[in-house]
Design a protein around this motif. Structure first.
Motif, PDB file in Angstrom:
ATOM      1  N   ALA A  17      35.046  30.906  41.402  1.00 59.26           N
ATOM      2  CA  ALA A  17      36.418  31.415  41.335  1.00 59.26           C
ATOM      3  C   ALA A  17      36.603  32.477  40.262  1.00 59.26           C
ATOM      4  O   ALA A  17      37.089  33.575  40.537  1.00 59.26           O
ATOM      5  CB  ALA A  17      37.381  30.248  41.102  1.00 59.26           C
ATOM      6  N   VAL A  18      36.230  32.155  39.015  1.00 61.56           N
ATOM      7  CA  VAL A  18      36.561  33.050  37.908  1.00 61.56           C
ATOM      8  C   VAL A  18      35.806  34.375  38.016  1.00 61.56           C
ATOM      9  O   VAL A  18      36.400  35.454  37.883  1.00 61.56           O
ATOM     10  CB  VAL A  18      36.277  32.359  36.562  1.00 61.56           C
ATOM     11  N   LYS A  19      34.494  34.316  38.247  1.00 66.75           N
ATOM     12  CA  LYS A  19      33.719  35.560  38.340  1.00 66.75           C
ATOM     13  C   LYS A  19      34.194  36.447  39.488  1.00 66.75           C
ATOM     14  O   LYS A  19      34.394  37.650  39.284  1.00 66.75           O
ATOM     15  CB  LYS A  19      32.223  35.227  38.487  1.00 66.75           C
ATOM     16  N   PRO A  20      34.404  35.889  40.703  1.00 66.28           N
ATOM     17  CA  PRO A  20      34.949  36.750  41.764  1.00 66.28           C
ATOM     18  C   PRO A  20      36.324  37.321  41.425  1.00 66.28           C
ATOM     19  O   PRO A  20      36.610  38.479  41.725  1.00 66.28           O
ATOM     20  CB  PRO A  20      35.025  35.811  42.977  1.00 66.28           C
ATOM     21  N   LEU A  21      37.165  36.508  40.777  1.00 65.41           N
ATOM     22  CA  LEU A  21      38.493  37.006  40.390  1.00 65.41           C
ATOM     23  C   LEU A  21      38.381  38.137  39.375  1.00 65.41           C
ATOM     24  O   LEU A  21      39.163  39.101  39.409  1.00 65.41           O
ATOM     25  CB  LEU A  21      39.337  35.866  39.828  1.00 65.41           C
ATOM     26  N   ARG A  22      37.432  38.021  38.453  1.00 65.17           N
ATOM     27  CA  ARG A  22      37.238  39.100  37.476  1.00 65.17           C
ATOM     28  C   ARG A  22      36.778  40.385  38.169  1.00 65.17           C
ATOM     29  O   ARG A  22      37.190  41.481  37.784  1.00 65.17           O
ATOM     30  CB  ARG A  22      36.213  38.664  36.428  1.00 65.17           C
ATOM     31  N   ARG A  23      35.920  40.228  39.180  1.00 69.43           N
ATOM     32  CA  ARG A  23      35.504  41.419  39.925  1.00 69.43           C
ATOM     33  C   ARG A  23      36.701  42.073  40.604  1.00 69.43           C
ATOM     34  O   ARG A  23      36.843  43.300  40.595  1.00 69.43           O
ATOM     35  CB  ARG A  23      34.459  41.031  40.978  1.00 69.43           C
ATOM     36  N   VAL A  24      37.550  41.242  41.182  1.00 69.15           N
ATOM     37  CA  VAL A  24      38.760  41.783  41.812  1.00 69.15           C
ATOM     38  C   VAL A  24      39.636  42.472  40.768  1.00 69.15           C
ATOM     39  O   VAL A  24      40.171  43.564  40.986  1.00 69.15           O
ATOM     40  CB  VAL A  24      39.537  40.660  42.521  1.00 69.15           C
ATOM     41  N   GLN A  25      39.760  41.830  39.608  1.00 76.02           N
ATOM     42  CA  GLN A  25      40.589  42.396  38.545  1.00 76.02           C
ATOM     43  C   GLN A  25      40.037  43.743  38.080  1.00 76.02           C
ATOM     44  O   GLN A  25      40.791  44.725  37.952  1.00 76.02           O
ATOM     45  CB  GLN A  25      40.641  41.410  37.378  1.00 76.02           C
ATOM     46  N   PHE A  26      38.749  43.803  37.816  1.00 74.68           N
ATOM     47  CA  PHE A  26      38.147  45.067  37.355  1.00 74.68           C
ATOM     48  C   PHE A  26      38.263  46.146  38.430  1.00 74.68           C
ATOM     49  O   PHE A  26      38.498  47.318  38.118  1.00 74.68           O
ATOM     50  CB  PHE A  26      36.679  44.845  36.997  1.00 74.68           C
ATOM     51  N   ALA A  27      38.075  45.741  39.705  1.00 76.81           N
ATOM     52  CA  ALA A  27      38.177  46.719  40.784  1.00 76.81           C
ATOM     53  C   ALA A  27      39.587  47.285  40.879  1.00 76.81           C
ATOM     54  O   ALA A  27      39.780  48.496  41.053  1.00 76.81           O
ATOM     55  CB  ALA A  27      37.777  46.065  42.113  1.00 76.81           C
ATOM     56  N   VAL A  28      40.591  46.420  40.741  1.00 77.79           N
ATOM     57  CA  VAL A  28      41.982  46.889  40.805  1.00 77.79           C
ATOM     58  C   VAL A  28      42.280  47.832  39.651  1.00 77.79           C
ATOM     59  O   VAL A  28      42.906  48.890  39.824  1.00 77.79           O
ATOM     60  CB  VAL A  28      42.943  45.686  40.805  1.00 77.79           C
ATOM     61  N   ARG A  29      41.835  47.455  38.444  1.00 82.19           N
ATOM     62  CA  ARG A  29      42.093  48.317  37.280  1.00 82.19           C
ATOM     63  C   ARG A  29      41.395  49.667  37.431  1.00 82.19           C
ATOM     64  O   ARG A  29      41.964  50.705  37.074  1.00 82.19           O
ATOM     65  CB  ARG A  29      41.619  47.609  36.013  1.00 82.19           C
ATOM     66  N   LYS A  30      40.168  49.619  37.951  1.00 79.20           N
ATOM     67  CA  LYS A  30      39.434  50.874  38.113  1.00 79.20           C
ATOM     68  C   LYS A  30      40.098  51.753  39.168  1.00 79.20           C
ATOM     69  O   LYS A  30      40.167  52.976  39.031  1.00 79.20           O
ATOM     70  CB  LYS A  30      37.975  50.582  38.503  1.00 79.20           C
ATOM     71  N   TYR A  31      40.611  51.112  40.222  1.00 80.68           N
ATOM     72  CA  TYR A  31      41.284  51.893  41.262  1.00 80.68           C
ATOM     73  C   TYR A  31      42.566  52.521  40.705  1.00 80.68           C
ATOM     74  O   TYR A  31      42.902  53.661  41.028  1.00 80.68           O
ATOM     75  CB  TYR A  31      41.606  51.006  42.456  1.00 80.68           C
ATOM     76  N   ARG A  32      43.274  51.766  39.884  1.00 79.53           N
ATOM     77  CA  ARG A  32      44.492  52.321  39.286  1.00 79.53           C
ATOM     78  C   ARG A  32      44.173  53.518  38.397  1.00 79.53           C
ATOM     79  O   ARG A  32      44.949  54.466  38.309  1.00 79.53           O
ATOM     80  CB  ARG A  32      45.210  51.249  38.451  1.00 79.53           C
ATOM     81  N   LYS A  33      43.008  53.467  37.778  1.00 73.25           N
ATOM     82  CA  LYS A  33      42.640  54.542  36.851  1.00 73.25           C
ATOM     83  C   LYS A  33      42.013  55.736  37.567  1.00 73.25           C
ATOM     84  O   LYS A  33      42.398  56.888  37.339  1.00 73.25           O
ATOM     85  CB  LYS A  33      41.664  53.997  35.802  1.00 73.25           C
ATOM     86  N   ASP A  34      41.048  55.470  38.457  1.00 68.97           N
ATOM     87  CA  ASP A  34      40.277  56.553  39.064  1.00 68.97           C
ATOM     88  C   ASP A  34      40.658  56.838  40.512  1.00 68.97           C
ATOM     89  O   ASP A  34      40.249  57.875  41.051  1.00 68.97           O
ATOM     90  CB  ASP A  34      38.775  56.219  39.008  1.00 68.97           C
ATOM     91  N   LYS A  35      41.366  55.907  41.153  1.00 65.59           N
ATOM     92  CA  LYS A  35      41.696  56.046  42.575  1.00 65.59           C
ATOM     93  C   LYS A  35      40.437  56.203  43.439  1.00 65.59           C
ATOM     94  O   LYS A  35      40.432  56.897  44.450  1.00 65.59           O
ATOM     95  CB  LYS A  35      42.634  57.239  42.797  1.00 65.59           C
ATOM     96  N   ASP A  36      39.355  55.531  42.997  1.00 65.11           N
ATOM     97  CA  ASP A  36      38.090  55.610  43.728  1.00 65.11           C
ATOM     98  C   ASP A  36      38.027  54.439  44.705  1.00 65.11           C
ATOM     99  O   ASP A  36      37.621  53.323  44.351  1.00 65.11           O
ATOM    100  CB  ASP A  36      36.919  55.570  42.743  1.00 65.11           C
ATOM    101  N   SER A  37      38.442  54.671  45.924  1.00 66.81           N
ATOM    102  CA  SER A  37      38.504  53.588  46.906  1.00 66.81           C
ATOM    103  C   SER A  37      37.120  53.115  47.326  1.00 66.81           C
ATOM    104  O   SER A  37      36.916  51.925  47.581  1.00 66.81           O
ATOM    105  CB  SER A  37      39.297  54.052  48.132  1.00 66.81           C
TER     106      SER A  37
END
Length: 609
Positions: A286-306
């Motif tokens: 749970a935690v590791k996959p959620l962190r991946r989702v969290q980092f991906a969302v933050r990175k998308y907000r910053k770089d818009k790299d879909s």
């Protein structure tokens, strides 16, 4: 503060209060496990104790009943003592023998009292001290016999208790060492405080019970724990005395406490091991996959790299809701990209439309006259407030010749750019036909015919057109389905003038329109308007209406046209409040002052000179 700003502020507050998911899960697990462990231990203790006491009761009850029967069998031999004790308890207590005064004579009397019934005459013949001592020896010997017969192989301790309210207390204790006999001491303990008397003894004393009963007495400070059985000796339904058996279960209690400690230590150890395993499992699935989702969302907000987000989400292969969440997030990113592209296109389109609307608004404002005449014979003012960037209403005034002024107002069905274009065409046609010398009715007819011939959009216009004769104050007017004019004479109030209506412009070809006259005396005022004034709506869906219009105009009817129009606009805005409006607000006001030919001639000659 709008909703976006409120959400940003809420997110900042949440970040300040955020905690680790593992810590939260671990805390909840620890609380649940501890509560469950404590409940289990508590139930174990209660269950073991109840089982222990139930077994003890089953063990004691047969012997209690046997002893009770043995006591009642020989009660006649000792019944005299019970009565004698209750009459002389203090003397018997004081005169019981110590080991140094025992002799065969007194012991023979004790044997006599047990083997044969002592008659009252024999008791009366004895000296007082002798009767007391003989009574004590006889009673103790009897109790010891019963006790030895029933309990000599037991470890319990026996007490004989007098439950008579006047002499309530301990009579005698049968020790655990049945061979160690050291004197005949009776009544060595009395309850000085009535509150200390056990409730069971109180029930026996009050005659509320004659049954065998049991109770626990725990003295935690002294580390002493007892289980006591009471069985009354009864004759003729009356309790003579009560024998109680005391079982000391302190050792078992200590063993039970040790068991509790061991269970507690084992529970803590299980908690630590199980908690560690659980947290490791939760962290992996749970935690590791959620962190991946969290980092991906933050990175998308910053770089818009879909593409990077989709790649990271595809690495989450959990076969649970998190796996579904990663797929949903990938789909969401794709949708966001599509939306952003479409939104960028829409933004460009909107800017283009806004530019066009701005240009159309400027054009519309340009075709509506803004310089209002202030002649001696008449004053005129008009205004148009569009509901959108571009409106469909129009007004116009122009000089037909030196002594005639054309007055026009209209309302196009619809709003926006199409209505604005339709409005400008209608306005130009009315002016064109009026300048050609046509009467108001002919102007509306010709305008209608031309609009109907080219009206593919099927739009229509309500219009009012009149020609003011400056020399006489007479207005020749015609209406194409427009609102009723409002007229005020010099000294009167504004009133509604219900004129003759023709069909709307653009509605039907070959429509005919009628003319009528309005005579404006010097000081009279004519007010025409579109339906945006009468149909202005407040938050309660109430219309402003013509009655409120007349009321607003009649507050200060002597005002000049510009002030009257502004006062009407203010009254409508106050009534409407914050409710949105969907129609344009247009009005035109003329005040006639009268024609002065002589003054105009002098003014002309003075100007020439």
């Amino acid at each position: 503060m709008n909703k976006l700003e409120e959400q940003e502020q809420l997110n900042k507050e949440k970040k300040k209060k955020k905690g680790s998911l593992l810590v939260q899960i671990g805390t909840v697990f620890a609380i649940i496990f501890l509560v469950a462990s404590l409940g289990f231990i508590f139930l174990q203790v209660i269950g073991n104790s109840m089982t222990y006491f139930e077994a003890k009761r089953e063990y004691l009850t047969p012997y209690l009943k046997s002893t009770q029967a043995e006591e009642e069998k020989y009660i006649t031999n000792i019944e005299w003592f019970v009565e004698y004790w209750r009459q002389h308890p203090q003397q018997i207590r004081a005169e019981t023998m110590s080991p140094s005064v025992q002799n065969d004579e007194y012991i023979s009397y004790a044997t006599l009292t047990y083997s044969e019934t002592v008659t009252p005459e024999e008791l009366d013949a004895m000296p007082e001290q002798k009767k007391n001592i003989v009574a004590a020896i006889a009673y103790q010997t009897f109790c010891r016999y019963i006790g030895l017969g029933q309990w000599q192989t037991r470890t319990e301790q026996l007490f004989v208790i007098d439950v008579n309210p006047d002499t309530i207390g301990f009579i005698y204790e049968i020790g655990r060492d049945w061979t160690d006999f050291e004197g005949y001491f009776l009544g060595d303990y009395m309850w000085e405080d009535p509150d200390e008397i056990p409730s069971i003894i109180k029930d026996y004393s009050a005659g509320k019970s004659t049954e065998i009963r049991y109770e626990r007495q725990d003295y935690g400070k002294e580390q002493a724990y007892y289980y006591i059985g009471y069985y009354p000796v009864v004759k003729n339904g009356k309790i003579l005395y009560v024998i109680c058996v005391v079982h000391d279960w302190s050792e078992y209690h200590s063993a039970l406490i040790q068991t509790l400690i061991i269970l507690g230590v084992i529970s803590v150890a299980i908690l630590i091991i199980a908690g560690f395993v659980l947290l490791m499992f939760v962290n992996r699935i749970a935690v590791k996959p959620l962190r991946r989702v969290q980092f991906a969302v933050r990175k998308y907000r910053k770089d818009k790299d879909s593409e990077d987000v989709i790649e990271k989400m595809n690495r989450i292969n959990e076969r649970n809701e998190l796996g579904e969440l990663s797929m949903d997030l990938s789909d969401l990113v794709v949708e966001l990209n599509r939306y952003n592209a479409e939104n960028s296109q829409l933004i460009g389109e909107r800017k283009r439309v806004e530019a066009e609307l701005s240009l159309a608004s400027a054009i519309q404002n340009g075709v509506l006259p803004k310089v209002f005449p202030e002649e001696k014979d008449y004053r005129l003012y008009a205004s148009m407030t569009p509901a959108k960037e571009v409106g469909g209403d129009f007004y116009d005034f122009f000089s037909v010749d030196d002594t005639h002024v054309g007055l026009a107002i209209g309302d196009v069905s619809g709003k926006g750019v199409p209505a604005s274009l339709f409005m400008m065409i209608t306005k130009l046609l009315i002016k064109q036909y009026a300048m050609a010398g046509n009467s108001p009715a002919d102007v509306l007819k010709r305008t209608n015919d031309l609009i109907c011939a080219e009206n593919e959009t099927e739009m229509f216009v309500t219009a009012w057109f009149g020609i003011l004769d400056r020399t006489t104050g007479k207005v020749i007017a015609s209406s194409a389905g427009h609102e009723y004019p409002i007229l005020r004479d010099k000294e009167g109030d504004f009133r509604l003038l219900k004129d003759k209506h023709g069909f709307v412009l653009g509605g039907m070809e070959n429509s005919k329109y009628k003319e009528y006259e309005i005579q404006l005396e010097p000081g009279a005022t004519l007010f025409v308007y579109t339906d945006g004034a009468a149909e202005a709506t407040n938050a309660e869906n109430e219309l402003f209406g013509t009655d409120r219009m007349l009321e607003a105009l009649n507050r200060k009817p002597e005002l000049q046209p510009d002030s009257l129009c502004r006062a009407m606009t203010t009254a409508i805005h106050v009534f409407v409040g914050d409710a949105p409006q969907f129609d344009d607000l247009t009005m035109l006001c003329v005040r006639y002052n009268g024609w002065e030919e002589e003054g105009r001639t002098e003014e002309t000659e003075s100007g020439r000179g």
